[in-house]
Design an enzyme around this catalytic site. Structure first.
Site, PDB file in Angstrom:
ATOM      1  N   HIS A  64      -6.470  -1.377   2.485  1.00 36.40           N
ATOM      2  CA  HIS A  64      -5.265  -2.125   2.849  1.00 36.40           C
ATOM      3  C   HIS A  64      -4.217  -1.162   3.401  1.00 36.40           C
ATOM      4  O   HIS A  64      -4.178   0.014   3.027  1.00 36.40           O
ATOM      5  CB  HIS A  64      -4.694  -2.850   1.639  1.00 36.40           C
ATOM      6  CG  HIS A  64      -5.560  -3.958   1.137  1.00 36.40           C
ATOM      7  ND1 HIS A  64      -5.103  -4.891   0.232  1.00 36.40           N
ATOM      8  CD2 HIS A  64      -6.850  -4.297   1.415  1.00 36.40           C
ATOM      9  CE1 HIS A  64      -6.075  -5.748  -0.031  1.00 36.40           C
ATOM     10  NE2 HIS A  64      -7.149  -5.407   0.668  1.00 36.40           N
ATOM     11  N   CYS A 107      -0.870  -7.389  -2.406  1.00 37.82           N
ATOM     12  CA  CYS A 107      -1.761  -7.941  -3.424  1.00 37.82           C
ATOM     13  C   CYS A 107      -1.569  -7.151  -4.725  1.00 37.82           C
ATOM     14  O   CYS A 107      -0.842  -6.158  -4.767  1.00 37.82           O
ATOM     15  CB  CYS A 107      -3.214  -7.866  -2.960  1.00 37.82           C
ATOM     16  SG  CYS A 107      -3.868  -6.177  -2.880  1.00 37.82           S
ATOM     17  N   CYS A 129      -2.517  -3.361  -4.451  1.00 39.28           N
ATOM     18  CA  CYS A 129      -1.516  -2.540  -3.772  1.00 39.28           C
ATOM     19  C   CYS A 129      -0.249  -2.395  -4.607  1.00 39.28           C
ATOM     20  O   CYS A 129       0.339  -1.316  -4.674  1.00 39.28           O
ATOM     21  CB  CYS A 129      -1.213  -3.128  -2.402  1.00 39.28           C
ATOM     22  SG  CYS A 129      -2.632  -3.032  -1.277  1.00 39.28           S
ATOM     23  N   GLU A 178      -1.103  -0.773   2.772  1.00 38.97           N
ATOM     24  CA  GLU A 178      -0.268  -0.132   1.750  1.00 38.97           C
ATOM     25  C   GLU A 178      -1.000   1.030   1.087  1.00 38.97           C
ATOM     26  O   GLU A 178      -0.434   2.101   0.867  1.00 38.97           O
ATOM     27  CB  GLU A 178       0.144  -1.126   0.661  1.00 38.97           C
ATOM     28  CG  GLU A 178       0.847  -2.354   1.157  1.00 38.97           C
ATOM     29  CD  GLU A 178      -0.100  -3.534   1.385  1.00 38.97           C
ATOM     30  OE1 GLU A 178      -1.074  -3.404   2.158  1.00 38.97           O
ATOM     31  OE2 GLU A 178       0.151  -4.595   0.787  1.00 38.97           O
TER      32      GLU A 178
END
Length: 158
Positions: A54, A84, A87, A56
């Site tokens: 992801h 999410c 993260c 992040e």
């Protein structure tokens, strides 16, 4: 232009790059306490075959490398979509100071929509959360990406 919007603009640019690579268009930027951008990334889960790819996560890793420290205590994370739980958990471990995000994620949002990681007081660290910064731009980009993906899938199914 306010600083939050300037940094979110950089995150949106990363999201566009991710979309061009066939990734879900999410971008993230990490900014240190003096306002310097120390890392930026877009989603790369598909490209890297990595469920933790992801935006992040990648930006936090790069920020740790750039600072020589996994603790990012004076840093802010700007991301185009509500993080999410994975993260948000990484942000807890990094001890970030502030999270700024654009669009909410009603299905998997980990800081406001479904869970309150980072602000519920249940963990050993909390961070400031600002939501809705350039949310319309972030939402439009995500909606266009998924609309195009659905359209493309229909063509393959014919």
């Amino acid at each position: 232009m306010k600083a939050d919007e300037q940094y979110m603009g950089l995150a949106l640019a990363e999201a566009r790059i991710a979309a061009e690579a066939g990734e879900v268009p999410v971008g993230a930027v990490v900014v240190d306490g003096s306002g310097q951008v120390i890392s930026r990334a877009g989603n790369r889960s598909v490209t890297l075959n990595d469920p933790s790819g992801h935006a992040e996560m990648l930006a936090l890793r790069q920020a740790g490398e750039a600072t020589g420290n996994y603790r990012l205590t004076d840093c802010s994370v700007f991301v185009t979509l509500e993080p999410c739980v994975m993260c948000a958990g990484a942000m807890i471990h990094a001890r970030i100071k502030r999270l700024v995000y654009g669009a909410t994620d009603p299905k998997t949002g980990g800081v406001d929509s479904c869970y309150r990681v980072g602000s519920d007081g249940l963990l050993n660290h909390d961070f400031e959360i600002t939501s809705g910064v350039m949310a319309d731009e972030s939402s439009r980009m995500l909606q266009a990406f998924f609309k195009e993906r659905r359209s493309g899938q229909r063509k393959c199914d014919i």
